[in-house]
Every structure is written in structure tokens, then in C-alpha cells.
Write a protein that holds these residues in place. Structure first.
Motif, PDB file in Angstrom:
ATOM      1  N   ARG A 292      -0.704  35.861  -1.345  1.00 49.42           N
ATOM      2  CA  ARG A 292       0.252  35.111  -0.509  1.00 49.42           C
ATOM      3  C   ARG A 292       1.661  35.229  -1.075  1.00 49.42           C
ATOM      4  NH1 ARG A 292       3.174  30.884  -0.198  1.00 49.42           N
ATOM      5  NH2 ARG A 292       2.690  30.301  -2.339  1.00 49.42           N
ATOM      6  N   ILE A 293       1.766  35.050  -2.400  1.00 53.15           N
ATOM      7  CA  ILE A 293       3.089  35.089  -3.036  1.00 53.15           C
ATOM      8  C   ILE A 293       3.686  36.496  -2.925  1.00 53.15           C
ATOM      9  CG2 ILE A 293       4.262  34.924  -5.264  1.00 53.15           C
ATOM     10  CD1 ILE A 293       2.151  32.672  -5.924  1.00 53.15           C
ATOM     11  N   LEU A 294       2.851  37.497  -3.226  1.00 50.69           N
ATOM     12  CA  LEU A 294       3.359  38.875  -3.179  1.00 50.69           C
ATOM     13  C   LEU A 294       3.674  39.298  -1.743  1.00 50.69           C
ATOM     14  CD1 LEU A 294       0.915  40.363  -5.835  1.00 50.69           C
ATOM     15  CD2 LEU A 294       3.394  40.066  -6.101  1.00 50.69           C
ATOM     16  N   GLY A 295       2.838  38.855  -0.815  1.00 52.08           N
ATOM     17  CA  GLY A 295       3.037  39.231   0.591  1.00 52.08           C
ATOM     18  C   GLY A 295       4.262  38.578   1.205  1.00 52.08           C
ATOM     19  N   SER A 296       4.719  37.486   0.605  1.00 49.65           N
ATOM     20  CA  SER A 296       5.855  36.785   1.191  1.00 49.65           C
ATOM     21  C   SER A 296       7.153  37.087   0.440  1.00 49.65           C
ATOM     22  CB  SER A 296       5.597  35.272   1.183  1.00 49.65           C
ATOM     23  OG  SER A 296       5.476  34.839  -0.163  1.00 49.65           O
ATOM     24  N   GLY A 297       7.052  37.894  -0.629  1.00 48.58           N
ATOM     25  CA  GLY A 297       8.261  38.196  -1.394  1.00 48.58           C
ATOM     26  C   GLY A 297       8.782  39.589  -1.101  1.00 48.58           C
ATOM     27  N   LYS A 298       9.645  40.049  -2.004  1.00 47.66           N
ATOM     28  CA  LYS A 298      10.152  41.421  -1.870  1.00 47.66           C
ATOM     29  C   LYS A 298       9.024  42.393  -2.165  1.00 47.66           C
ATOM     30  CE  LYS A 298      13.784  42.769  -4.090  1.00 47.66           C
ATOM     31  NZ  LYS A 298      14.876  42.787  -5.097  1.00 47.66           N
ATOM     32  N   LYS A 299       8.969  43.470  -1.408  1.00 49.41           N
ATOM     33  CA  LYS A 299       7.929  44.466  -1.641  1.00 49.41           C
ATOM     34  C   LYS A 299       8.010  44.975  -3.073  1.00 49.41           C
ATOM     35  CE  LYS A 299       6.162  46.962   2.227  1.00 49.41           C
ATOM     36  NZ  LYS A 299       5.714  48.241   2.625  1.00 49.41           N
ATOM     37  N   PRO A 300       6.899  44.977  -3.787  1.00 49.23           N
ATOM     38  CA  PRO A 300       6.956  45.537  -5.142  1.00 49.23           C
ATOM     39  C   PRO A 300       7.027  47.065  -5.101  1.00 49.23           C
ATOM     40  CG  PRO A 300       4.725  44.863  -4.610  1.00 49.23           C
ATOM     41  CD  PRO A 300       5.580  44.475  -3.433  1.00 49.23           C
ATOM     42  N   ARG A 301       7.278  47.676  -6.247  1.00 49.23           N
ATOM     43  CA  ARG A 301       7.326  49.146  -6.301  1.00 49.23           C
ATOM     44  C   ARG A 301       5.928  49.724  -6.194  1.00 49.23           C
ATOM     45  NH1 ARG A 301       9.546  51.206 -11.256  1.00 49.23           N
ATOM     46  NH2 ARG A 301       9.651  53.171 -10.117  1.00 49.23           N
ATOM     47  N   ARG A 302       4.998  49.128  -6.940  1.00 48.87           N
ATOM     48  CA  ARG A 302       3.630  49.648  -6.895  1.00 48.87           C
ATOM     49  C   ARG A 302       2.856  48.996  -5.752  1.00 48.87           C
ATOM     50  NH1 ARG A 302       1.537  51.175 -12.570  1.00 48.87           N
ATOM     51  NH2 ARG A 302       3.098  50.412 -13.993  1.00 48.87           N
ATOM     52  N   THR A 303       1.784  49.636  -5.396  1.00 50.39           N
ATOM     53  CA  THR A 303       0.880  49.081  -4.389  1.00 50.39           C
ATOM     54  C   THR A 303      -0.068  48.073  -5.046  1.00 50.39           C
ATOM     55  OG1 THR A 303       1.003  50.978  -2.929  1.00 50.39           O
ATOM     56  CG2 THR A 303      -1.065  49.728  -2.890  1.00 50.39           C
ATOM     57  N   ALA A 304      -0.362  47.016  -4.328  1.00 49.03           N
ATOM     58  CA  ALA A 304      -1.338  46.039  -4.816  1.00 49.03           C
ATOM     59  C   ALA A 304      -2.502  45.982  -3.848  1.00 49.03           C
ATOM     60  CB  ALA A 304      -0.688  44.663  -4.937  1.00 49.03           C
ATOM     61  N   TYR A 305      -3.704  46.096  -4.387  1.00 47.56           N
ATOM     62  CA  TYR A 305      -4.916  45.911  -3.583  1.00 47.56           C
ATOM     63  C   TYR A 305      -5.522  44.555  -3.935  1.00 47.56           C
ATOM     64  CZ  TYR A 305      -4.988  50.893  -2.365  1.00 47.56           C
ATOM     65  OH  TYR A 305      -4.683  52.138  -1.871  1.00 47.56           O
ATOM     66  N   PHE A 306      -6.144  43.957  -2.940  1.00 46.83           N
ATOM     67  CA  PHE A 306      -6.825  42.673  -3.150  1.00 46.83           C
ATOM     68  C   PHE A 306      -8.265  42.843  -2.682  1.00 46.83           C
ATOM     69  CE2 PHE A 306      -2.369  42.183  -2.256  1.00 46.83           C
ATOM     70  CZ  PHE A 306      -1.931  41.445  -3.354  1.00 46.83           C
ATOM     71  N   ALA A 307      -9.188  42.767  -3.607  1.00 47.37           N
ATOM     72  CA  ALA A 307     -10.596  43.005  -3.263  1.00 47.37           C
ATOM     73  C   ALA A 307     -11.419  41.775  -3.609  1.00 47.37           C
ATOM     74  CB  ALA A 307     -11.132  44.210  -4.024  1.00 47.37           C
ATOM     75  N   LEU A 308     -12.193  41.315  -2.639  1.00 50.25           N
ATOM     76  CA  LEU A 308     -13.088  40.185  -2.863  1.00 50.25           C
ATOM     77  C   LEU A 308     -14.488  40.667  -2.553  1.00 50.25           C
ATOM     78  CD1 LEU A 308     -11.226  37.938  -3.725  1.00 50.25           C
ATOM     79  CD2 LEU A 308     -10.161  39.038  -1.770  1.00 50.25           C
ATOM     80  N   PHE A 309     -15.354  40.553  -3.534  1.00 47.89           N
ATOM     81  CA  PHE A 309     -16.678  41.159  -3.436  1.00 47.89           C
ATOM     82  C   PHE A 309     -17.776  40.129  -3.194  1.00 47.89           C
ATOM     83  CE2 PHE A 309     -14.488  44.232  -6.375  1.00 47.89           C
ATOM     84  CZ  PHE A 309     -14.404  45.262  -5.449  1.00 47.89           C
TER      85      PHE A 309
END
Ligand SMILES: [Zn+2]
Length: 456
Positions: A292-309
Motif C-alpha cells: 500500500r505504501i509503495l503503491g501510493s508513493g513515488k515509483k521506486p527504481r527497482r521492481t517490487a513483487y508481492f507474493a502471498l502463498f
């Protein structure tokens, strides 16, 4: 986190290239964390048992939440969910151990006197009593009563390696504590369809003191049998939920960071709901809050994946499927941070999180330098590094480690692991402490790397 039955064989260099981001400090939304915890660990989802409708509802909730948090789907097509088919062996009848010697016969049924772990359908052979594994004679094909005062794992392993058909040993405290749960386990490991079959662990029989005593009275050479007839495998579905926030650097996807947790727990067992608020609704809520925090802020340089297993509790099953058919090249993952049980403060490091395998890589110390409230794992003897989904990725070379608060709180795998026994304030604090370091990581050129000789 998976229950490990102790002893049961059954069972870079930092390149600080980026300027510090001057964006306003993102803040943890306590209301969001609380709402996600209440949904996941509340009564409605009944403990999110592996492969149940409750678990599937949890997966859909997580997917909807990622969407709401402006995280793109990454499971292929426009979906967040990857279905995973699993097959579990079933017992057609309770396993029975019997030994006949002349007129004497003793019989023990699963859960009464014995717990047979991972039994094949039939084991038969002459009974032999061994008190010292080092001086045991020929045990090949024999049913060995390992008449040792306490369960001796190396001794059991030695006997198995010498060809014993099965070893019957005294149940230790941990086995006695989880007796009913272990007795109810299916006879073989659950397999993921489409993933190379895993060899199940070797069979072993844990016996209570009275069963050991009764067996001890029988002569060597008695005809021993362990019958564990199997039924058709039970098929279930679980899901890996995957979202992505693509970074803005041209090669963002090639230096991605994966944030993960497992959302399943033990579900409803004989009418008792195991809510799994700490294990691992708390880790799931942490990954969601970071998204939520990353998605609502400035786009980061690297890609972030979110995995829930899903189905972690039955052997990291959705993660196994993910690893076998990853939606990205695993070599493109710079790191994996797994969040597992961050809701109960550990008296050994109050207010701090621990990172498993701390001295294996430069990741933990570097995140700590950037303000993460994380410390080395104070329980190396528990092998936590190997007990969560991170381990499978680590085996494939990705710097993959797990972050926990107290990994073995008194509520671990107990019905008391519920919302009343997690500390939401602690969760907000520790998630908050990760926001700065994670934001730094996603905007840096830092290269997480294994320390020399410490790669698993
Ligand atoms: Zn667990």
C-alpha cells in the motif's frame, strides 16, 4: 511456519549510487493493518485452512486488496491468482502396529500408544530390540524397537541407513505435545501436481512409554506388521497470489525485490478454529501494508513483487509451484524478504525483528544500517532459515531470508494464536521501521549477496 518435529526423520558490494529520497516519510496506516488483520484472522475465514473455501476467500481478499493498493496483477493475464493443484495421500483405515510371538500378541492403533509417521501401506518383518544403535547387529528388513530412554535422532537415522524396515522409538515431549495432530496426518507428503515429486521422509513410529514397555516384553523374532492402507488421493486447490509494482529504471525488472508471506493457517480442526493471527496473517498484513505504501508513493527504481502463498503449513505447497514455474526469471530477483509471525514481541529482542540466516548475507546488516529494527536470529538451533518459504528460493541462489518478531511464541500453532494475542502496535512499529530501509533498497544499486561460503 511449518511445524518441525524435532528429530523426526519423518518429520556485494554496496554501491551507494542513489541520492537519499527526499519524499515525505510514508506512514503506516494503523487502520489498514488492523482491518486486514481482522479480515484475515477473524472468525469469517475460520483459520484459512490449506485448500479450503476459507483459504480461497482469503486469496481473493488479498488480490482485491492489492488491486485497491494500485499493485498490478502478476500471475499472468490480468490475474493475481495462480491456482495450484495438490494431492494428499489418504488413510483408508487407521494405521495398526501388531506383533505376534507365539501366543502373545500386542496391537496398537494410530493415536493410541503409537503414532506412525509417513507409513507405506504395509511394513512387515521380525521384531528386534536394539538398545544401542552403534552396536546393533544386522537390522536389515527388521522392525526395530529402539529401546532407548529418549528419542535419539542420530541413532534412528543410523538404524534406518542400516536398512531397518521401520524404527519404533519413544515419543519425545514435542511429539507428545502434538500427539493428536501428528496422529491425524496423512500417510504421505502432499504433492504439488506439475512439480517434481518429492520423496517423503522415511517412516518412523513414535511410541508412548506403555507401548514401548509392552513391546519390550516380546521376544526378538516376533512377527511385526505395520498396516496403513491408503485410499485414493484427495485433490485440493490452493493459490499463489502475486502482484507487481514495476520500477521506473530501464532495467527495473532485472533487479527486483520480492516481498512474501503465507496467508494460510491450520483452519478448523474438529470444531476448533486456529485463527493464525500471528502465523501468518501478521506477515501477510505486513506485505500488504508495504504494498500500500509503495503503491501510493513515488515509483521506486527497482521492481517490487508481492507474493502471498497458500498451503505453507502443509509443506510450502503454493511456493513450491511458484518456484517450479516462476512468473519471472529467478535470476532477476535481487532479494526476497519473507515476513513470518511479526505480531508477538520476543522477550529476547523486544521491539525488534530478527532476520533468519543473518550472517549468511549482507542483506540484514545493510538494512539495519539503513534503520531497519532487525537483529540476528537468536535461535540458530531451530533452523528457522530453513523452515519458511524463503528457503526454496535461497536454494535457487536468491538472497532470500525471513523476518520475524518472536518465531516461537507460546501461541505457536495453538488456538490462542488469535487477534487478542497479537500486538497491533508492535506490528505498526516494526512494519514502519521497514518502510525506510525497503524504500532505500528499492531505490538503490545495492547488490544483496551471500557471504563467502554461506550460500545454502
Ligand atoms: Zn505455522
Amino acid at each position: 511456519m511449518k511445524l518441525r518435529v524435532l528429530f523426526a526423520t519423518a518429520l556485494a558490494v554496496a554501491v551507494a549510487a542513489t541520492a537519499p529520497t527526499q519524499a515525505a516519510k510514508p506512514v503506516v496506516c494503523a487502520q489498514c493493518v488492523k482491518a486486514n488483520m481482522e479480515k484475515l484472522a477473524g472468525d469469517e475465514l475460520r483459520g484459512r485452512g490449506c485448500g479450503t473455501d476459507d483459504e480461497h476467500a482469503a486469496a481473493r481478499f488479498i488480490a482485491d486488496t492489492l488491486k485497491r493498493y494500485r499493485i498490478a496483477p502478476a500471475a499472468g493475464g490480468d490475474g493475481y491468482l495462480t491456482p495450484v493443484t495438490i494431492q494428499t495421500s489418504t488413510a483408508a483405515a487407521s494405521p495398526v502396529l501388531s506383533v505376534t510371538a507365539g501366543d502373545a500378541k500386542v496391537t496398537f492403533t494410530q493415536g493410541q500408544g503409537i503414532v506412525a509417521m509417513n507409513p507405506p501401506p504395509v511394513i512387515a518383518g521380525p521384531l528386534v530390540k536394539v538398545t544401542d544403535a552403534r552396536t546393533a547387529g544386522d537390522v536389515k528388513g527388521k522392525v526395530v524397537l529402539y529401546d532407548s530412554p529418549i528419542y535419539d535422532a542420530p541413532g534412528v537415522r543410523a538404524l534406518q541407513q542400516a536398512g531397518a524396515a521401520v524404527v519404533i522409538g519413544p515419543a519425545n515431549d514435542q511429539v507428545l505435545e502434538h500427539w493428536a495432530e501428528l496422529a491425524a496426518r496423512p500417510p504421505g507428503a502432499t504433492q504439488v501436481v506439475g512439480v517434481e515429486r518429492r520423496m517423503g521422509p522415511r517412516p518412523v513410529v513414535f511410541a508412548r512409554a506403555e507401548a514401548i514397555a509392552a513391546l519390550r516384553r516380546l521376544p526378538d523374532g516376533g512377527a511385526a506388521r505395520l498396516d496403513a492402507p491408503q485410499g485414493p488421493p484427495r485433490e485440493r486447490t490452493t493459490y499463489a497470489v502475486l502482484g507487481v509494482l514495476h520500477g521506473k529504471a530501464p532495467d527495473a525488472d532485472r533487479h527486483a525485490v520480492l516481498f512474501s508471506a503465507h496467508y494460510d493457517h491450520l483452519g478448523d480442526r474438529n470444531g476448533v478454529v486456529f485463527h493464525g493471527a500471528n502465523d501468518d496473517a501478521s506477515g501477510t498484513a505486513a506485505v500488504l501494508e508495504l504494498s500500500r505504501i509503495l503503491g501510493s508513493g513515488k515509483k521506486p527504481r527497482r521492481t517490487a513483487y508481492f507474493a502471498l502463498f497458500g498451503c505453507e503449513e502443509e509443506g510450502g505447497l503454493a511456493a513450491q509451484a511458484f518456484m517450479a514455474h516462476p512468473p519471472m526469471a529467478l535470476g532477476d530477483l535481487a532479494a526476497n524478504l519473507e515476513f513470518e509471525m511479526i505480531g508477538v514481541d520476543d522477550p529476547k529482542h523486544p521491539g525488534f525483528l530478527m532476520l533468519t540466516g543473518w550472517d549468511r548475507s549482507n542483506l540484514g546488516p545493510t538494512l539495519a544500517e539503513h534503520g531497519a529494527k532487525i537483529v540476528p536470529d537468536p535461535y540458530p538451533e531451530q533452523n528457522f532459515f530453513q523452515r519458511s518459504d524463503n528457503y526454496q528460493l535461497a536454494l535457487k541462489g536468491v538472497v532470500a531470508q525471513t523476518i520475524s518478531a518472536w518465531p516461537i511464541p507460546p501461541t505457536y500453532h495453538e488456538p490462542t494464536d488469535d487477534l487478542a494475542h497479537v500486538d497491533l502496535k508492535l506490528m505498526d512499529q516494526v512494519i514502519g521501521s521497514m518502510v525506510g530501509p525497503v524504500t532505500w533498497l528499492l531505490n538503490s544499486d545495492f547488490q544483496p549477496a551471500w557471504n563467502p561460503g554461506r550460500k545454502p
